[in-house]
Design a protein around this motif. Structure first.
Motif, short mmCIF file in Angstrom:
data_model
loop_
_atom_site.label_atom_id
_atom_site.label_comp_id
_atom_site.label_asym_id
_atom_site.label_seq_id
_atom_site.Cartn_x
_atom_site.Cartn_y
_atom_site.Cartn_z
N ILE A 648 0.63 -1.01 0.06
CA ILE A 648 -0.11 0.41 -0.25
C ILE A 648 0.69 1.58 -0.03
N ILE A 649 2.41 1.92 0.80
CA ILE A 649 3.10 2.59 0.95
C ILE A 649 3.74 2.64 -0.34
N GLN A 650 4.24 1.41 -1.25
CA GLN A 650 5.15 1.80 -2.33
C GLN A 650 3.81 1.91 -3.49
N SER A 651 2.75 1.69 -3.62
CA SER A 651 2.12 2.44 -4.25
C SER A 651 1.31 3.31 -4.11
N ALA A 652 1.16 4.31 -2.93
CA ALA A 652 1.01 4.80 -3.01
C ALA A 652 1.94 6.47 -2.91
N SER A 653 3.13 5.73 -2.85
CA SER A 653 4.44 6.26 -3.35
C SER A 653 4.14 7.17 -4.97
N TRP A 654 4.15 4.93 -5.63
CA TRP A 654 4.30 5.44 -6.92
C TRP A 654 3.16 5.96 -8.00
N THR A 655 2.53 6.36 -7.12
CA THR A 655 0.86 7.09 -7.34
C THR A 655 0.91 8.63 -7.16
N LEU A 656 1.77 9.10 -6.16
CA LEU A 656 1.49 10.31 -6.25
C LEU A 656 2.81 11.15 -6.41
N PHE A 657 4.48 9.96 -6.32
CA PHE A 657 5.20 10.74 -6.60
C PHE A 657 6.51 11.18 -7.40
N GLU A 658 6.24 9.47 -7.88
CA GLU A 658 7.77 8.76 -8.39
C GLU A 658 7.25 9.13 -10.10
N GLN A 659 8.17 9.52 -10.38
CA GLN A 659 9.25 9.87 -11.96
C GLN A 659 9.84 10.21 -12.27
#
Length: 743
Positions: A648-659
């Motif tokens: 959940i935390i990893q996916s939330a990080s991808w979804t909101l922040f990572e690129q």
């Protein structure tokens, strides 16, 4: 960390079970019986590839039990789960067992530790092997005691009779007792009789990690060890035209400069000396660069325009049926693994044999690649798994192992430790591929989905070793190996098209996979592969269709789902969240729901969450997350919760922040400021995981189940909160603020 267990150690012990391994090659695994041969019953889990019981279990004359697995601990709690599984069948406490993980000199070849297969495949094999070994020991005790085996049972490392007779496992084993192939079925312990499985057990790998102990390959220090650093090219395809190493000649502690065409490295007595030498040499190296990368702002257009190999993976009913239609294009950028510890390996050449300690996820495929790189026979290379500080997927672990191997060959006799720098990790690891999905769907007058059309453009997400050309160093040396050909992973598991086929009832549906053999940036496996974006796209579309049909999003999903276990996790998540009684919608607050069965084959997961969006900044706060999961028989409920919470935390990080960011020549997101990840301030206020146990059911992979549903739930919550759908990941504060200002 530096203890080496040799094959001789495993085979040693008078009167003990001798482990004369009979491990089939991966090629042999895939061979099928000829038409003239009668079909053989299939063996459970990884026993199908390595059927000998003595490849999985060792019992010595003292009664010590060693469990062997070809899978690796990656931080997912595998060691603890496998010990629990074996302990249950041997009727001992987990602390009474030893465990040897992936090692080409000792364990079965179980391929990669990937795709949430570890407990499902290796755990199933170990459970059945342990149960069969237990029954063999009981049979041997019955023979020696001359009693009916029904009068005997296993208990605390011994076979015990009703008359008090007791023979320890160590007394019962002999050199050849377990040199037998596994049977198709086993006398497994019933769920109702569990004493170890199904209960929370503290993870065996955690203490060293939280106390600063030697937990990772990064912590390894072997006697007389040297330190290496590699000077990587500044950009993909750059050519080293010249280098002047004269400035290093007087540097105290310098051992050697190693150059092989574009491969350039330094070796020193101390790590800091190696770092300094690397930096000095980098300033005296001249590279020729070429602008080969696309415009980052037009990545989706670039990907769709690339040559593709197209496959229809679902085609049913009629297409273009009438109804209220919606169309959408969803994109995700390249993603970095963002490992906390940069990739590291230790290698040593002795007596013409090379040993590598590595955090690769596939010791046997890596051995093959490095043997090819060095033009050695594979039996001259041994790869031993040692945990790395953070990663799920194909990171730089294999590449740094190749770096260390090249330096160990150049300086035989002494162990050499190579660790990448942060900017190297962020620039050169194989990224999770950029992707595009297009969805067109409609609901009819009856409120049901009348048409569904899904297309996905993606690389395979699978460019791991085997071939030497998968390794960075193999492309840089004077006689380079060409990049390995891309591997298109087939359905039902899939790669870029993983989870592209919805689990829902869709009478008229077509799903097309556009496989992209060539991509602008090097990419490979990242946790959940294409499943993350495909589930985000599918579940976002389900929400939009529900809105068009005038249905509640959860009720709409249930209308289109026959799968009983899928329905159960949806209903459980909704009930625990209080979905039907959630407060009336107000601006800036959003509720989101997401669901999938990972790969349509493994664990079921449903996520419900609540967010708040700041009107001024667009910053999201995740107030609470409720998850419901079904992973079959549960080995360790804490382990399941750990995996779902982390996902959940990893996916939330991808979804909101990572690129991953890049210009036309280089990757530019080379540190944490340029590649932001979720920090503590953004972690959800609460995460509650509810497990639906399935006693006696097969294990289902859990490690990647939360990625898609979490991303989808967040995307749907943002739509709920601001009244507009965002289609391009990540859903940054800037994009949310722009959408809010436009509404």
């Amino acid at each position: 960390m530096s203890t080496i267990v040799t094959r001789r150690d495993v085979l040693a012990g008078a009167g003990a079970l001798v482990l004369s391994f009979s491990i089939a090659s991966r090629r042999a695994w895939s061979q099928t019986a000829t038409s003239a041969a009668p079909p053989k019953p299939s063996l459970p889990g990884s026993l199908a590839g390595t059927p000998r019981l003595d490849a999985w279990i060792r019992i010595d004359a003292t009664g010590d039990i060693t469990i062997l697995t070809g899978k690796a601990e990656l931080g997912q709690g595998l060691k603890t789960a496998l010990l629990q599984i074996a302990a249950e069948e041997f009727k001992v406490e987990p602390s009474a067992l030893k465990l040897v993980t992936a090692d080409t000199g000792l364990t079965a070849d179980e391929g990669y530790t990937a795709a949430s297969h570890s407990v499902q495949d290796s755990g199933t094999a170990i459970r059945n092997a342990a149960a069969q070994v237990r029954e063999i020991l009981i049979g041997e005790a019955a023979r020696r005691l001359d009693v009916d085996r029904a009068m005997l049972h296993a208990e605390n490392g011994a076979v015990v009779g009703s008359n008090g007779a007791r023979l320890s496992y160590g007394n019962l084993v002999s050199d050849h007792l377990l040199e037998v192939s596994a049977a198709p079925s086993s006398k497994l312990t019933a769920t109702a009789d569990f004493k170890v499985m199904g209960r929370p057990v503290h993870r065996v790998d955690i203490p060293a990690k939280v106390t600063g102990g030697a937990a990772y390959v990064q912590d390894m220090r072997l006697p007389g060890m040297l330190h290496g650093r590699v000077i990587r090219p500044p950009s993909p395809g750059a050519i080293l035209e010249r280098v002047d190493n004269s400035a290093l000649q007087q540097m105290a502690g310098m051992v050697k400069v190693v150059r092989d065409s574009n491969f350039l490295a330094v070796v020193a007595e101390q790590e800091w000396t190696a770092v300094q030498a690397m930096r000095v040499l980098a300033t005296h190296a001249t590279w020729r660069e070429t602008a080969t990368l696309p415009d980052q702002e037009r990545l989706a257009t670039t990907l769709i325009a690339l040559p593709s190999e197209d496959t229809v993976i679902l085609d049913q009913g009629q297409h273009g049926e009438a109804g209220h239609a919606i169309e959408a294009t969803f994109t995700r950028p390249y993603l970095a693994h963002g490992s906390i510890g940069p990739s590291c390996a230790v290698a040593q050449t002795q007596d013409d044999k090379l040993t590598i300690w590595t955090h690769t996820q596939g010791v046997f495929p890596l051995r093959k690649a490095i043997a090819e790189l060095l033009r050695l026979s594979p039996d001259k290379v041994r790869c031993i798994h040692a945990e790395g500080a953070g990663c799920y997927g194909h990171s730089g672990a294999d590449d740094v192992a190749a770096d260390a191997a090249l330096l160990a060959v150049a300086l035989p006799g002494r162990a050499i430790r190579v660790q990448w720098m942060r900017e190297q990790e962020h620039s050169w690891e194989p990224f999770g591929p950029g992707m595009v999905t297009k969805l067109r769907a409609a609901v009819g007058q009856d409120g049901m989905i009348s048409d569904w059309h899904h297309e996905v453009w993606s690389q395979s997400h699978m460019m791991r070793p085997g071939p030497a050309g998968t390794l960075l160093a193999a492309r840089d040396i004077a006689n380079p190996f060409p990049p390995a050909p891309p591997v298109a992973l087939a359905q039902p598991e899939g790669g870029g098209d993983r989870n592209a086929i919805p689990l829902y009832k869709l009478p008229n549906a077509r799903v097309v996979s556009h496989f992209l053999p060539e991509m602008p940036l090097r990419s490979s496996s990242m946790r959940s592969l294409g499943g993350y974006l495909n589930v985000v796209a599918i579940e976002s579309t389900m929400d939009d269709l529900a809105r068009a049909a005038g249905h509640d999003p959860v009720a709409f999903r249930l209308l289109h789902l026959d799968n009983a276990r899928g329905r159960a996790v949806i209903e459980r998540a909704a009930d625990e969240f209080g979905w039907s009684t959630r407060p009336a919608l107000k601006r800036g607050v959003g509720y989101g729901f997401g669901f999938a069965q990972y790969k349509n084959l493994e664990a079921y997961c449903a996520i419900a969450l609540e967010i708040a969006v700041d009107d001024q900044t667009g910053v999201i706060s995740i107030a609470r997350v409720i998850a419901a999961v079904d992973t079959g028989e549960v080995v360790n409920p804490n382990g399941v919760r750990n995996q779902i919470e982390g996902g959940i935390i990893q996916s939330a990080s991808w979804t909101l922040f990572e690129q991953v960011s890049f210009d036309r020549t280089r990757v530019t997101s080379i540190d944490w400021s340029a590649y932001p990840v979720m920090r503590f301030a953004s972690v959800p206020g609460t995460i509650d995981v509810h497990i639906i146990d399935q006693p006696g059911a097969p294990f289902l992979g859990i490690a990647e189940a939360a990625q898609g549903p979490t991303g989808a739930a967040l995307a749907n919550a943002v739509r709920d909160a601001i009244g507009r759908r965002l289609y391009h990941l990540p859903l940054t504060a800037a994009r949310i603020r722009e959408a809010m200002n436009a509404s």
